[in-house]
Design a protein around this motif. Structure first.
Motif, PDB file in Angstrom:
ATOM      1  N   ASN A   2       0.825  -1.398  -0.139  1.00 21.82           N
ATOM      2  CA  ASN A   2       0.276  -0.022   0.208  1.00 21.82           C
ATOM      3  C   ASN A   2       0.688   1.241  -0.386  1.00 21.82           C
ATOM      4  N   LYS A   3       0.867   2.239  -0.897  1.00 23.76           N
ATOM      5  CA  LYS A   3       1.422   2.836  -1.420  1.00 23.76           C
ATOM      6  C   LYS A   3       1.820   4.072   0.187  1.00 23.76           C
ATOM      7  N   LEU A   4       0.224   3.998   0.703  1.00 20.78           N
ATOM      8  CA  LEU A   4       0.294   5.286   1.681  1.00 20.78           C
ATOM      9  C   LEU A   4       1.467   5.146   3.314  1.00 20.78           C
ATOM     10  N   ARG A   5       1.006   3.587   3.204  1.00 22.47           N
ATOM     11  CA  ARG A   5       2.077   2.767   4.271  1.00 22.47           C
ATOM     12  C   ARG A   5       3.631   2.441   3.871  1.00 22.47           C
ATOM     13  N   SER A 102       7.257   3.196  -7.705  1.00 22.57           N
ATOM     14  CA  SER A 102       6.387   4.424  -7.932  1.00 22.57           C
ATOM     15  C   SER A 102       6.829   5.572  -7.702  1.00 22.57           C
ATOM     16  N   LYS A 103       6.268   6.604  -7.683  1.00 18.10           N
ATOM     17  CA  LYS A 103       6.695   7.917  -7.892  1.00 18.10           C
ATOM     18  C   LYS A 103       5.569   8.038  -6.135  1.00 18.10           C
ATOM     19  N   GLN A 104       6.237   8.982  -5.216  1.00 20.61           N
ATOM     20  CA  GLN A 104       5.770   9.583  -4.124  1.00 20.61           C
ATOM     21  C   GLN A 104       5.608  10.632  -3.657  1.00 20.61           C
ATOM     22  N   LEU A 120      -2.651   8.374  -8.537  1.00 19.34           N
ATOM     23  CA  LEU A 120      -3.347   8.364  -8.320  1.00 19.34           C
ATOM     24  C   LEU A 120      -4.524   9.884  -8.701  1.00 19.34           C
ATOM     25  N   GLN A 121      -3.364  11.218  -8.244  1.00 24.58           N
ATOM     26  CA  GLN A 121      -3.953  12.132  -8.310  1.00 24.58           C
ATOM     27  C   GLN A 121      -4.370  12.814  -7.680  1.00 24.58           C
ATOM     28  N   GLY A 225      -6.786  19.200 -10.667  1.00 23.51           N
ATOM     29  CA  GLY A 225      -7.245  18.511 -10.507  1.00 23.51           C
ATOM     30  C   GLY A 225      -6.771  17.030  -9.945  1.00 23.51           C
ATOM     31  N   THR A 226      -5.975  17.479  -8.794  1.00 19.46           N
ATOM     32  CA  THR A 226      -5.517  16.833  -7.556  1.00 19.46           C
ATOM     33  C   THR A 226      -6.745  16.826  -6.806  1.00 19.46           C
ATOM     34  N   ASP A 227      -6.767  15.546  -6.113  1.00 21.64           N
ATOM     35  CA  ASP A 227      -8.101  15.284  -5.043  1.00 21.64           C
ATOM     36  C   ASP A 227      -7.384  14.815  -3.673  1.00 21.64           C
TER      37      ASP A 227
END
Length: 231
Positions: A2-5, A102-104, A120-121, A225-227
């Motif tokens: 999970n990207k948040l984790r 992946s990019k974060q 995920l924008q 456009g970012t959520d």
């Protein structure tokens, strides 16, 4: 993973290599520091680093295949290596960006933490005070008094500059965090263990200590456009 984790698991320790032991030799066990000594020692290490930049490699491993099945984890959680750049300026300024797999991006200028996922924008906005205990990487940019309030500090060998920290709150994202400092007094490796049986290793290289970092590095404006999600 999970990207948040993955973002929460930005952390590291230095494992000391052990020399071969002769069967006829007797070695004394390392003497641990008291909690007060360990805390004072860690504060000295952190206080000597006003800023630093580094490349990092982050890898997460699971203790066993059975643990993976029991916890409902898949093979994609294991043995993946994420690479990126980290920049820190104390107190409270932090930039962390993974470039692969992946990019974060995680950014804070001292009050608000942004976690931005371009795929995920989506951008998550959180209070720095709320996240310093749950996002181990932010420990490196926090003030020492807040760190001491959030963690119990141990030093397994009082002659070595590596420390294991345990969150005082029972609802944190991890169970223990070990951090080791190199010869330049900057973090060299961190190890994070969580309740899912996962261990995350973050190794730093190309470290530059107390170098000037542009103020704009720590400012974040969500692209159009970012959520935006407030937590």
């Amino acid at each position: 993973m999970n990207k948040l984790r993955q973002a929460m698991c930005a952390v590291a320790l230095g494992a000391a290599a052990l020399a071969p032991v002769m069967s006829s030799a007797v070695y004394a066990a390392p003497a641990p520091a008291s909690e007060q000594q360990a805390t004072s020692s860690l504060v000295r290490q952190l206080s000597g680093v006003k800023s630093f930049t580094a490349n990092f490699e982050q890898t997460t491993k699971v203790s066993s295949g059975k643990a993976v099945q029991k916890k409902g984890l898949s093979a994609q959680h294991m043995n993946q290596t994420f690479k990126g750049v980290m920049k820190v300026e104390r107190p409270g300024k932090f930039f962390w960006e993974t470039a692969s797999l992946s990019k974060q991006t995680i950014v804070t200028s001292g009050k608000t933490v942004w976690i931005y996922d371009p795929d995920l924008q989506q951008a998550v906005r959180q209070s720095l005070d709320d996240q310093v205990a749950n996002t181990p990487a932010l420990l490196l940019s926090g003030n020492t008094s807040q760190i001491m309030k959030s963690y119990r500090v141990t030093q397994p060998d009082k002659t070595k500059t590596y420390y294991t920290l345990y969150p005082k709150a029972g609802d944190g994202a991890f169970q223990s965090l070990t951090i080791s400092f190199g010869a330049n007094k900057a973090p060299a490796l961190m190890i994070l263990a969580d309740s899912l049986g996962q261990t995350t290793y973050v190794r730093f290289n190309n470290v530059k200590v107390n170098a000037s970092i542009p103020a704009s590095t720590f400012n974040f404006a969500p692209p159009k456009g970012t959520d935006i999600i407030d937590q």
